[in-house]
Design a protein around this motif. Structure first.
Motif, mmCIF file in Angstrom:
data_model
loop_
_atom_site.group_PDB
_atom_site.id
_atom_site.type_symbol
_atom_site.label_atom_id
_atom_site.label_comp_id
_atom_site.label_asym_id
_atom_site.label_seq_id
_atom_site.Cartn_x
_atom_site.Cartn_y
_atom_site.Cartn_z
ATOM 1 N N LEU A 137 -15.842 22.607 -26.201
ATOM 2 C CA LEU A 137 -15.883 22.400 -24.755
ATOM 3 C C LEU A 137 -17.108 21.571 -24.380
ATOM 4 O O LEU A 137 -17.051 20.693 -23.519
ATOM 5 C CB LEU A 137 -15.920 23.760 -24.058
ATOM 6 C CG LEU A 137 -15.539 23.748 -22.591
ATOM 7 C CD1 LEU A 137 -14.097 23.315 -22.428
ATOM 8 C CD2 LEU A 137 -15.736 25.121 -21.984
ATOM 9 N N TRP A 138 -18.224 21.854 -25.058
ATOM 10 C CA TRP A 138 -19.440 21.075 -24.843
ATOM 11 C C TRP A 138 -19.189 19.618 -25.210
ATOM 12 O O TRP A 138 -19.525 18.703 -24.454
ATOM 13 C CB TRP A 138 -20.572 21.668 -25.687
ATOM 14 C CG TRP A 138 -21.836 20.891 -25.600
ATOM 15 C CD1 TRP A 138 -22.762 20.969 -24.618
ATOM 16 C CD2 TRP A 138 -22.314 19.911 -26.528
ATOM 17 N NE1 TRP A 138 -23.786 20.093 -24.871
ATOM 18 C CE2 TRP A 138 -23.542 19.435 -26.031
ATOM 19 C CE3 TRP A 138 -21.823 19.395 -27.730
ATOM 20 C CZ2 TRP A 138 -24.290 18.467 -26.698
ATOM 21 C CZ3 TRP A 138 -22.560 18.431 -28.387
ATOM 22 C CH2 TRP A 138 -23.780 17.976 -27.867
ATOM 23 N N LEU A 140 -16.451 17.989 -25.217
ATOM 24 C CA LEU A 140 -15.542 17.328 -24.277
ATOM 25 C C LEU A 140 -16.220 17.041 -22.946
ATOM 26 O O LEU A 140 -15.800 16.167 -22.212
ATOM 27 C CB LEU A 140 -14.317 18.205 -24.028
ATOM 28 C CG LEU A 140 -13.293 18.288 -25.142
ATOM 29 C CD1 LEU A 140 -12.185 19.260 -24.774
ATOM 30 C CD2 LEU A 140 -12.704 16.919 -25.430
ATOM 31 N N SER A 141 -17.256 17.808 -22.612
ATOM 32 C CA SER A 141 -17.830 17.700 -21.271
ATOM 33 C C SER A 141 -19.085 16.841 -21.201
ATOM 34 O O SER A 141 -19.450 16.392 -20.131
ATOM 35 C CB SER A 141 -18.153 19.100 -20.737
ATOM 36 O OG SER A 141 -17.003 19.902 -20.735
ATOM 37 N N VAL A 142 -19.753 16.643 -22.330
ATOM 38 C CA VAL A 142 -21.006 15.890 -22.260
ATOM 39 C C VAL A 142 -20.686 14.389 -22.220
ATOM 40 O O VAL A 142 -19.919 13.901 -23.040
ATOM 41 C CB VAL A 142 -21.949 16.275 -23.437
ATOM 42 C CG1 VAL A 142 -21.394 15.855 -24.769
ATOM 43 C CG2 VAL A 142 -23.326 15.707 -23.226
ATOM 44 N N ARG A 198 -9.697 21.088 -31.807
ATOM 45 C CA ARG A 198 -8.585 21.748 -31.114
ATOM 46 C C ARG A 198 -7.250 21.497 -31.828
ATOM 47 O O ARG A 198 -6.451 22.404 -31.977
ATOM 48 C CB ARG A 198 -8.519 21.278 -29.659
ATOM 49 C CG ARG A 198 -9.649 21.859 -28.833
ATOM 50 C CD ARG A 198 -9.497 21.553 -27.366
ATOM 51 N NE ARG A 198 -10.410 22.387 -26.581
ATOM 52 C CZ ARG A 198 -10.404 22.438 -25.255
ATOM 53 N NH1 ARG A 198 -9.546 21.719 -24.585
ATOM 54 N NH2 ARG A 198 -11.247 23.212 -24.608
ATOM 55 N N GLY A 248 -7.662 5.278 -29.516
ATOM 56 C CA GLY A 248 -7.805 4.678 -28.182
ATOM 57 C C GLY A 248 -9.036 5.230 -27.481
ATOM 58 O O GLY A 248 -9.825 4.495 -26.891
#
Lengths: 314, 304
Positions: A137-138, A140-142, A198, A248
């Motif tokens: 999650l980190w 994906l968010s940073v 994931r 991509g």
């Protein structure tokens, strides 16, 4: 298999043509007269007339598209007004740098994402799973350009271990090249690692629940061997095909990563072209990206079909 | 009156007295709310999103200084009591710029996703429900748009439209539209194959009524989850465009643009880079947490 290939190609080619139309049509968004806009800062009427002539700007839009697409098919992506060079030459020059960065980043993503995904699938619901999901999650968010700035702050400004920028060709010095690429590759690979984690977790959970794995366990095969020898090879197929599609994302990310670390690649070429209002180069870079992405998609489809005959009927 | 359903009573499975009725109706809004609340990460995401929205809306009352006012005494000033987040390259208060910057980030996230949904949803409905050549045409267009990586398309669009926050929102919204077309189409086709839609058709309902009354409500959850996660992606995209100089124009504050200038002063004023990045990270994380929680709470397979 050949029929499957033909069917997939029949879908890919119109997609590429339509994508090229969209990219070409971007020109129409330019405010005011296209010829004036394309020349950028230049106000010389002769230059404007030359541009008008070169891009057939007096012809209707479909005719102009036909001229442009014809050129693209022959490998002529137009001229960079700013750099006075053919766009195709610029792309061929910059592409290897981005490919090196992308491959290193993919390596980082696989090295972090796959073991983490396997671990969280095996330890589903336990602390290790929660931690791995948190790290994903980190990732994906940073925002990757911020991560790049933080790494420069730590490793270049504070510790002085790695150069903040300054690309060196691997043919000049392999070690200097890797020193310059390690931070960009990590930054770029970081977000993809989260996605790979994931995918791996989902694929492993699917395989670990299947009958043959239960049989292997019942036979007394050690848990480690069941995971690595029995389950992982079967989970690898979706991981590889989904991984190909992340390319991509890798190209998108490269634009910003190259900007932060001043890596002279494809993405830097595009951003510089955007600032110099060098629109032919922007279009050239975008169409190459789309073509690469469509080709990878096709390759991923073929790979899945080669491994799983059931998919060939789809 | 008992709280259980007739069947539950008949089979002796009635809920004990005092149990709220909604436990027997897993499809209701209240039940959804209960499932969402059971996920601490989703609640945390929702709270952070709420606080950020309040911060953006009430920015003029919260910010200690004018975000564009320069102060020569505070040029690259280190964090202090007067300026807790320090000063930037022309002495503007970084904290005030962070607070006002929430407007650009959240505004871009919400507006661009609203644009993407309002274009993608009708097109996806049309493609999925009409089928035939209409479906073929819309699907090919979607494939072509999806062939251009999201951020690259957004950068190209923003470059041709010209640099401004509104154009960045349009560019991001258009780039995200294809995702919603594809998702809506797939959902519509799945729902349209259900028996209750067949029944509605057999009863002679016109197609637009079936689409609106029977199909649309069933695909809303999936769209909602995707929209929340896309807001996270759109916030990163806005920050990226502003970082490249294609979004919010100076002197108006934007987290991405602040990072762009901060990059040049890294050794003298690292605080200029820390806070804007942390803000982007927090906003994106909050929407991702909330979106993941929303998906779990709306997923019928998770219902017990």
């Amino acid at each position: 298999m050949l029929r499957f290939l033909a069917r997939r190609l029949a879908l890919a080619i119109p997609t590429l043509i339509l994508a090229s139309m969209i990219i070409f049509a971007l020109q129409q968004l330019l405010p005011g007269d296209v010829a004036t806009a394309l020349t950028g800062e230049e106000r010389d009427p002769q230059v404007i007339a030359f541009i008008r002539e070169k891009y057939h700007l007096d012809e209707p839009l479909p005719v102009r598209y036909a001229y442009w697409a014809g050129g693209v098919l022959r490998g002529d992506l137009g001229e960079s007004i700013r750099l006075q060079k053919p766009v195709s030459e610029l792309i061929v020059e910059k592409l290897p740098v981005t490919l090196e960065l992308a491959c290193l980043a993919m390596l980082v993503a696989l090295a972090i994402g796959v073991p983490m995904g396997v671990l969280s699938a095996v330890k589903r619901g336990q602390a290790a799973d929660t931690i791995a999901n948190g790290i994903a999650l980190w990732g994906l968010s940073v925002p990757n350009f911020w991560l790049g700035i933080l790494l420069i702050l730590l490793f270049s400004v504070e510790l002085g271990w790695l150069p903040a920028s300054g690309y060196v060709s691997p043919f000049e010095s392999m070690s200097d090249n890797l020193a310059a690429m390690v931070m960009p590759a990590f930054v770029l690979g970081n977000a993809i690692a989260a996605v790979m984690m994931r995918h791996t977790r989902a694929a492993m959970l699917g395989v670990l629940g299947s009958d043959y794995v239960r049989t292997a366990r019942a036979k007394g095969v050690s848990p480690l061997r069941v995971t690595l020898r029995h389950a992982l090879p079967n989970a690898a197929i979706p991981i590889i095909t989904l991984g190909a599609l992340e390319f991509g994302q890798l190209l998108s990310g490269a634009v910003l990563t190259e900007q932060v670390f001043s890596v002279p690649g494809f993405g830097k070429l595009m951003v510089d072209a955007v600032f110099n209002r060098d629109f032919a180069t922007v279009q050239g870079v975008v169409i190459c990206t789309a073509a690469t992405y469509i080709a990878l998609n096709l390759a991923a489809d073929l790979l899945s079909a080669a491994v799983n005959p059931k998919l060939r009927r789809a | 009156m008992s709280t259980g359903t007739p069947i539950a009573e008949a089979t002796g499975l009635a809920a004990p007295a005092g149990t709220p009725a909604l436990i027997q109706e897993p499809g209701t809004l209240a039940a959804f709310w209960r499932r969402l609340r059971a996920r601490p990460s989703a609640v945390a995401g929702l709270i952070i999103v709420g606080l950020l929205i309040l911060m953006a809306v009430f920015a003029p009352w919260i910010a200690p200084y004018d975000p564009t006012a320069t102060d020569w005494g505070n040029v690259r000033g280190a964090p202090s009591l007067a300026h807790p987040f320090g000063g930037d390259e022309v002495g503007r208060d970084v904290l005030s710029r962070i607070i006002f910057g929430a407007r650009a980030s959240l505004g871009a996230g919400l507006v661009s996703v609203a644009l993407a949904v309002s274009l993608g949803l009708p097109l996806g409905l049309l493609a999925g429900y009409a089928g035939g050549w209409i479906d073929g045409a819309i699907s090919r267009l979607t494939d072509a748009l999806l062939a251009i990586p999201f951020l690259i398309l957004a950068i190209a669009l923003a470059a041709f439209l010209g640099p401004s926050l509104v154009n960045a929102m349009i560019a991001i919204g258009l780039s995200a539209t294809s995702t919603f077309i594809r998702l809506t189409r797939a959902q519509v086709r799945a729902v349209a194959a259900e028996e209750f839609v067949e029944a509605a058709r057999a009863m002679g309902n016109p197609p637009w009524r079936i689409a609106r009354v029977h199909i649309l409500p069933n695909i809303v959850p999936a769209i909602l989850v995707q929209a929340t996660l896309t807001i996270a992606a759109a916030i990163i995209a806005e920050a990226s465009l502003s970082f490249l100089g294609l979004g919010q124009q100076p002197p108006e504050p934007s987290w991405g643009a602040m990072l762009n200038t901060a990059k040049n002063f890294m050794d003298e004023a690292p605080w200029m880079a820390i806070w804007p990045g942390l803000s982007i990270f927090l906003a994106v994380l909050a929407f991702n947490l909330f979106g993941d929680g929303l998906r779990d709470a709306l997923d019928p397979r998770q219902r017990t």
